[in-house]
Enzyme design. Structure first.
Site, PDB file in Angstrom:
ATOM      1  N   LYS A  47       1.019  -1.106   0.007  1.00  0.00           N
ATOM      2  CA  LYS A  47      -0.118   0.078   0.036  1.00  0.00           C
ATOM      3  C   LYS A  47       0.766   1.250  -0.099  1.00  0.00           C
ATOM      4  CE  LYS A  47      -1.931   2.648   3.179  1.00  0.00           C
ATOM      5  NZ  LYS A  47      -1.801   3.611   2.641  1.00  0.00           N
ATOM      6  N   GLY A 103       7.577   4.295   8.124  1.00  0.00           N
ATOM      7  CA  GLY A 103       6.481   5.399   8.123  1.00  0.00           C
ATOM      8  C   GLY A 103       6.738   5.995   9.819  1.00  0.00           C
ATOM      9  N   SER A 104       6.009   6.769  10.289  1.00  0.00           N
ATOM     10  CA  SER A 104       6.298   7.467  11.489  1.00  0.00           C
ATOM     11  C   SER A 104       6.211   6.219  12.615  1.00  0.00           C
ATOM     12  CB  SER A 104       4.902   8.295  11.917  1.00  0.00           C
ATOM     13  OG  SER A 104       3.745   7.629  11.969  1.00  0.00           O
ATOM     14  N   GLU A 146       5.121   6.732  15.507  1.00  0.00           N
ATOM     15  CA  GLU A 146       3.706   6.762  15.933  1.00  0.00           C
ATOM     16  C   GLU A 146       2.865   5.526  15.441  1.00  0.00           C
ATOM     17  OE1 GLU A 146       1.547  10.458  15.102  1.00  0.00           O
ATOM     18  OE2 GLU A 146      -0.259   9.851  15.854  1.00  0.00           O
ATOM     19  N   GLY A 171       4.015   3.038  13.669  1.00  0.00           N
ATOM     20  CA  GLY A 171       4.881   1.728  13.955  1.00  0.00           C
ATOM     21  C   GLY A 171       4.379   1.263  15.168  1.00  0.00           C
ATOM     22  N   GLU A 204      10.696   0.425   9.732  1.00  0.00           N
ATOM     23  CA  GLU A 204      11.593   1.630   9.267  1.00  0.00           C
ATOM     24  C   GLU A 204      10.809   2.861  10.004  1.00  0.00           C
ATOM     25  OE1 GLU A 204      14.529   0.930   8.470  1.00  0.00           O
ATOM     26  OE2 GLU A 204      14.588  -1.124   7.806  1.00  0.00           O
ATOM     27  N   CYS A 252      13.743  10.506   6.501  1.00  0.00           N
ATOM     28  CA  CYS A 252      13.745   9.886   8.009  1.00  0.00           C
ATOM     29  C   CYS A 252      15.091   9.929   8.565  1.00  0.00           C
ATOM     30  CB  CYS A 252      13.180   8.272   7.850  1.00  0.00           C
ATOM     31  SG  CYS A 252      14.327   7.406   6.357  1.00  0.00           S
ATOM     32  N   GLU A 262      10.559  14.945  15.373  1.00  0.00           N
ATOM     33  CA  GLU A 262      11.062  14.794  14.114  1.00  0.00           C
ATOM     34  C   GLU A 262      10.063  15.900  13.415  1.00  0.00           C
ATOM     35  OE1 GLU A 262       9.640  11.327  11.661  1.00  0.00           O
ATOM     36  OE2 GLU A 262      11.558  11.213  10.961  1.00  0.00           O
TER      37      GLU A 262
HETATM   38  P1  NAD Z   1       2.577   7.583   8.441  1.00  0.00           P
HETATM   39  O1  NAD Z   1       2.901   6.703   9.260  1.00  0.00           O
HETATM   40  O2  NAD Z   1       1.522   8.475   8.620  1.00  0.00           O
HETATM   41  O3  NAD Z   1       2.055   6.803   7.266  1.00  0.00           O
HETATM   42  C1  NAD Z   1       2.864   5.824   6.545  1.00  0.00           C
HETATM   43  C2  NAD Z   1       1.764   4.960   5.781  1.00  0.00           C
HETATM   44  O4  NAD Z   1       1.142   4.249   7.129  1.00  0.00           O
HETATM   45  C3  NAD Z   1       1.105   5.476   4.997  1.00  0.00           C
HETATM   46  O5  NAD Z   1       0.764   4.655   3.826  1.00  0.00           O
HETATM   47  C4  NAD Z   1      -0.304   5.582   5.776  1.00  0.00           C
HETATM   48  O6  NAD Z   1      -1.377   5.466   5.047  1.00  0.00           O
HETATM   49  C5  NAD Z   1      -0.053   4.322   6.624  1.00  0.00           C
HETATM   50  N1  NAD Z   1      -0.797   4.178   7.957  1.00  0.00           N
HETATM   51  C6  NAD Z   1      -1.149   5.314   8.642  1.00  0.00           C
HETATM   52  N2  NAD Z   1      -1.990   4.875   9.668  1.00  0.00           N
HETATM   53  C7  NAD Z   1      -1.963   3.517   9.653  1.00  0.00           C
HETATM   54  C8  NAD Z   1      -2.367   2.538  10.560  1.00  0.00           C
HETATM   55  N3  NAD Z   1      -3.059   2.848  11.689  1.00  0.00           N
HETATM   56  N4  NAD Z   1      -2.297   1.271  10.062  1.00  0.00           N
HETATM   57  C9  NAD Z   1      -1.489   1.044   9.322  1.00  0.00           C
HETATM   58  N5  NAD Z   1      -1.080   1.842   8.171  1.00  0.00           N
HETATM   59  C10 NAD Z   1      -1.239   2.985   8.320  1.00  0.00           C
HETATM   60  O7  NAD Z   1       4.085   8.212   7.825  1.00  0.00           O
HETATM   61  P2  NAD Z   1       4.071   9.259   6.707  1.00  0.00           P
HETATM   62  O8  NAD Z   1       3.707  10.709   7.308  1.00  0.00           O
HETATM   63  O9  NAD Z   1       3.466   8.918   5.521  1.00  0.00           O
HETATM   64  O10 NAD Z   1       5.816   9.422   6.310  1.00  0.00           O
HETATM   65  C11 NAD Z   1       6.567  10.143   7.152  1.00  0.00           C
HETATM   66  C12 NAD Z   1       7.326   8.893   8.329  1.00  0.00           C
HETATM   67  O11 NAD Z   1       7.962   8.112   7.781  1.00  0.00           O
HETATM   68  C13 NAD Z   1       8.284   9.699   8.883  1.00  0.00           C
HETATM   69  O12 NAD Z   1       8.288   9.623  10.413  1.00  0.00           O
HETATM   70  C14 NAD Z   1       9.668   9.258   8.375  1.00  0.00           C
HETATM   71  O13 NAD Z   1      10.714   9.403   9.334  1.00  0.00           O
HETATM   72  C15 NAD Z   1       9.074   7.967   8.231  1.00  0.00           C
HETATM   73  N6  NAD Z   1      10.159   7.184   6.963  1.00  0.00           N
HETATM   74  C16 NAD Z   1      11.135   6.180   7.524  1.00  0.00           C
HETATM   75  C17 NAD Z   1      11.992   5.530   6.706  1.00  0.00           C
HETATM   76  C18 NAD Z   1      12.719   4.764   7.162  1.00  0.00           C
HETATM   77  O14 NAD Z   1      13.665   3.898   6.251  1.00  0.00           O
HETATM   78  N7  NAD Z   1      13.181   4.344   8.391  1.00  0.00           N
HETATM   79  C19 NAD Z   1      11.764   6.093   5.430  1.00  0.00           C
HETATM   80  C20 NAD Z   1      10.908   7.033   5.055  1.00  0.00           C
HETATM   81  C21 NAD Z   1      10.190   7.582   5.830  1.00  0.00           C
END
Ligand code: NAD
Length: 787
Positions: free
Chosen positions: A192, A244-245, A247, A249, A266, A300, A397
């Site tokens: 997704k 993703g974030s 939070e 995670g 990640e 990130c 962040e």
């Molecule tokens: P996010 O966590 O809001 O969303 C990431 C993904 O998760 C999206 O596809 C979103 O639709 C989905 N999502 C949201 N809530 C969910 C839930 N409850 N259950 C399952 N899926 C859900 O993050 P974002 O704002 O899209 O991205 C930014 C974050 O990603 C930053 O914190 C960044 O540091 C992190 N990031 C980390 C890496 C890494 O490799 N460590 C790489 C890129 C980005």
């Protein structure tokens, strides 16, 4: 006007990248049928769509199918159906498909780059020169892993159906990081993309069709948190890979607890960019531009905390400001643009809000004097000085073009400041003294360290974090393990322990002593002052053990954290101590065998065999202490990447009732071999085997704090260890409920948890590299070379 004045007055002319092909593609596509499931294009069952807008103008680009649980279920079913045939294919066959995907992407490289910049807002220079070529490299690199699988990972089996959820900051690159290793390992996927940026994933699905990816091997669904949650909670998904974030995670860690799903996270970061006084300052300024303003800081591993040595701080900050004034903020498709818009209005509001709050908390936020484009979600590059370590801009962040500056006096202070964060993703160290840089790198709590560089990535080099930056690695050999099934030989299911006497044991005759706890190299009484009876196989009292509680675990964790002598010992030194431990256990083998037979009821022969195997196992890990080493990568850059094995840190180990000595040794020895310090909760029913070990530990030169033993109720103590934020790793072999709770309660610091999923282990086979891998973090240190 003389020539010099003319030169200085010159400005950039516009240099727009053509968008004709991308616009034609956008126009031709039916985004109402954008779900790619089982090789077919589908609308969402609900008929719903969501809007995708262009960050540089706010204009609508597409209305994309919004998947719900029904669509996710269809995608998982398609992936399950395709799994058997795909995972049975030879590595060579899979390699050909991966290579074909990489080549097909190469043929459409420019379309991918333009589409990515339109959808995400990132400057075309970045999507064209970094995101897209690296994404292609991932597929071509992993074609090789597919073919090498049998040789490099003997007996490996694919992890199965994988659910993958990615963010919007590197839409295509994150997709490649996820899909390439999964396909190489023989998994099928349901991915997704983020709801802000689905477009390049749709183009990628078209490429899969053309490159001969069998139907159902790659499924792509679009939507927001609801679709993500449907993937996470789907019972037929074997592994979740999330970027993703932190939070979200944490939500996913909780949701998957006890499900048996493999998980890699990640997450976010607050990475330090450390400039020592002997650094090449001009290079460091250029590095910083890349470190924090690449992709508008929506990275990130962005170097969002500048730590600069006091003596050069003023001069360095002046250089940074000059350079900031020359950054070009503008249209993403202009080849001269350094900084494009943020991805969405919500992101712009969030960044602006954090800057305002940082200023309220005392930071001085400086921005260059330049005009912003009249439309789009632009934010000026921002430099925050006067930032205290507790300021929101130093802690949170921001995920935007905002740099927080702090100064340090000496190396120790630099390391302390760098590690003063709950994250642990990346760090950048600038010094012309390679000795200093390589002295600092191992002391940083970060999965990746760039020396005199930043934001270097490659498919062959692992990437990932510690602590609240998540766990698991992407890329390289370590990344492949994330998509291979756990091959641990499990034993029988463990029944939950019956209620045991809670407090004082009855007065027992003939008991010589109550075994105490072993904390910080000393035998100590349990905090609560309670002990519990240990019965032999006939139900007779064999002794008493201390009933450890929360406070005892806290003390043990503090002792383990302070046990630096062990963590800092050389591998050879650790090896010698483990050999010595084996030798001393051997000297008391008969006594231990009698104890095992009495407490567990196994025959004298079986008890003697358990002691023998324990000694042999100690020998094995003593031998491996200086052999399970990292690797050196040669990425396609002028750099070597040292993939170092480092201890996880403080590891909690909760053991079951069977094989009370062999079980203890099988898990504690690999942790020790790799330099971890341990808090062990031994067999609840037969703890005296572990307490008998105190003297063996004392006579074997195991330093204080390396091994701490707290006897008591395993299920309760496992929960306490899981919730303790100073525990870095937790291994639990206990009943299913205790395993689930250990995972669920680990969200505080996102410690790495491994459980035997409610089973015990086949202890005879519980040896090998899988145990050592669990005991290390891989830190990739990039060391550039050349002038
Ligand atoms: P996010 O966590 O809001 O969303 C990431 C993904 O998760 C999206 O596809 C979103 O639709 C989905 N999502 C949201 N809530 C969910 C839930 N409850 N259950 C399952 N899926 C859900 O993050 P974002 O704002 O899209 O991205 C930014 C974050 O990603 C930053 O914190 C960044 O540091 C992190 N990031 C980390 C890496 C890494 O490799 N460590 C790489 C890129 C980005």
């Amino acid at each position: 006007m003389n020539i010099l004045e003319r030169y200085q007055a010159m400005d950039y002319g516009p240099a727009p990248e053509g968008r004709g092909d991308a616009d034609a593609w956008l126009k031709a596509r039916d985004f109402g049928k954008a779900l790619f499931i089982g090789g077919a294009w589908k609308a969402a069952a609900s008929g719903k769509t969501f809007d995708v807008a262009e960050p540089s103008s706010g204009k609508l680009l597409a209305k994309v199918s919004d998947a719900g649980a029904v669509d996710v279920d269809a995608a998982v079913t398609a992936a399950r159906k395709a799994l058997a045939a795909w995972s049975r294919k030879s590595g060579y066959e899979r390699a050909r498909v991966l290579y074909a995907v990489g080549r097909a992407m190469q043929r459409h490289q420019r379309l991918f780059a333009v589409l990515e910049s339109i959808d995400n807002g990132k400057p075309i220079r970045e999507s064209r020169d970094i995101d897209v070529p690296l994404a292609i490299r991932h597929f071509i690199h992993h074609a090789g892993w597919a073919q090498a699988l049998d040789r490099e990972f003997p007996d490996a089996k694919s992890a199965g159906v994988v659910g993958q959820i990615i963010p919007w900051n590197f839409p295509l690159l994150m997709l490649a990081w996820k899909i390439a290793p999964a396909l190489a390992a023989g998994c099928t996927v349901v991915l997704k993309p983020a709801e802000f940026t689905p477009l390049t994933a749709i183009l990628f699905a078209e490429i899969c069709e053309r490159a001969g990816v069998p139907k159902g091997v790659v499924n792509i669904v679009h939507g927001g948190p609801e679709a993500g949650a449907a993937i996470v909670n789907h019972a037929d998904v074997d592994k979740i890979a999330f970027t993703g974030s932190s939070e979200v995670g944490k939500i996913i860690r909780k949701a998957t607890a006890g499900s048996g799903k493999k998980l890699s996270l990640e997450l976010g970061g607050k990475s330090p960019f450390m400039v020592f006084e002997d650094a090449d300052l001009d290079s460091a300024v250029e590095g910083l531009v890349d470190g924090i303003w690449f992709n508008q800081g929506q990275v990130c591993c962005a170097g969002s905390r500048l730590l600069v040595q006091e003596g050069i701080a003023e001069a360095f900050i002046a250089k940074v400001k000059t350079r900031m004034s020359r950054l070009r903020v503008g249209a993403p498709l202009d080849k001269n643009t350094d900084i494009g818009p943020l991805v969405d209005r919500t992101q712009l509001d969030r960044v602006a809000g954090l800057v305002a709050e940082g200023a309220k908390q005392g930071a001085q936020c400086w921005q260059p004097d330049m005009a912003l484009p009249s439309s789009g979600y632009f934010h000026l590059p921002t430099l925050a000085t006067g930032v205290s370590p507790a300021n929101i801009l130093a802690q949170e962040e921001v995920f935007g073009p905002v740099l927080a500056v702090m100064t340090f006096r000496n190396t120790e202070e630099a390391i302390e400041l760098a590690n003063n964060t709950r994250f642990g993703l990346a760090a950048s160290v600038w010094s012309e003294n390679v000795n200093l840089a390589l002295h600092v790198a191992p002391q940083l709590k970060a999965g990746v360290v760039w020396i005199n560089g930043t934001n270097m990535f490659d498919a062959a080099c692992g990437f990932g974090g510690y602590r609240e930056s998540g766990f698991g690695r992407e890329g390289g050999k370590e990344g492949m393990y994330e998509y291979l099934a756990d091959r641990t030989a499990y034993g029988a299911a463990i029944k939950p322990a019956k209620e045991r006497p809670a407090g004082e044991a009855e007065e027992a005759s003939g008991i010589d002593r109550t075994a105490k706890l072993f904390i910080g190299g000393k035998q100590v009484r349990p905090d609560g002052g309670y002990s519990y009876p240990v019965l032999d196989r006939k139900g007779k009292l064999a002794g008493e053990a201390g009933l450890g509680n929360r406070k005892d675990i806290r003390d043990a964790v503090s002792a383990a954290r302070a046990g630096k002598a062990w963590a800092e010992a050389t591998a050879y030194n650790r090896s010698q101590v483990l050999y010595y431990l084996a030798e001393n256990l051997s000297a008391r083998a008969d006594e231990f065998a009698v104890r095992i037979a009495r407490l567990t009821g196994v025959s004298a022969k079986a008890a003697a065999a358990e002691v023998d195997r324990s000694i042999e196992r100690l020998f094995y890990y003593a031998g491996m202490a200086d052999k399970f080493e990292g690797r050196a990568h040669q990425p396609p850059a002028r750099a070597v990447t040292l993939a170092l094995h480092e201890p996880v840190g403080v590891v909690g180990i909760v053991l079951p009732d069977d094989a009370p000595l062999l079980g203890f040794v099988s898990l504690v020895a690999p942790a020790l071999a790799m330099g971890n310090t341990v808090v062990a909760v031994p067999s609840e029913r037969a703890p005296l085997l572990a307490t008998d070990l105190y003297q063996v530990l004392e006579t074997s030169d195991v330093p204080a704090g390396a091994v701490n033993i707290v006897t008591g109720r395993a299920s309760e103590l496992a929960g306490v260890l899981a919730m303790h934020d100073d525990v870095d790793g937790l291994w639990v072999v206990a009943d299913a409920d205790t395993c689930r709770l250990a995972e669920e309660h680990s969200v505080g610091n996102l410690k790495r948890v491994w459980t035997a999923k409610g089973h015990t282990l086949n202890w005879d086979a519980a040896e090998g590299e899988a145990f050592l891998r669990r005991a290390v973090e891989v830190k990739n240190v990039w060391v550039p070379y050349g002038d």
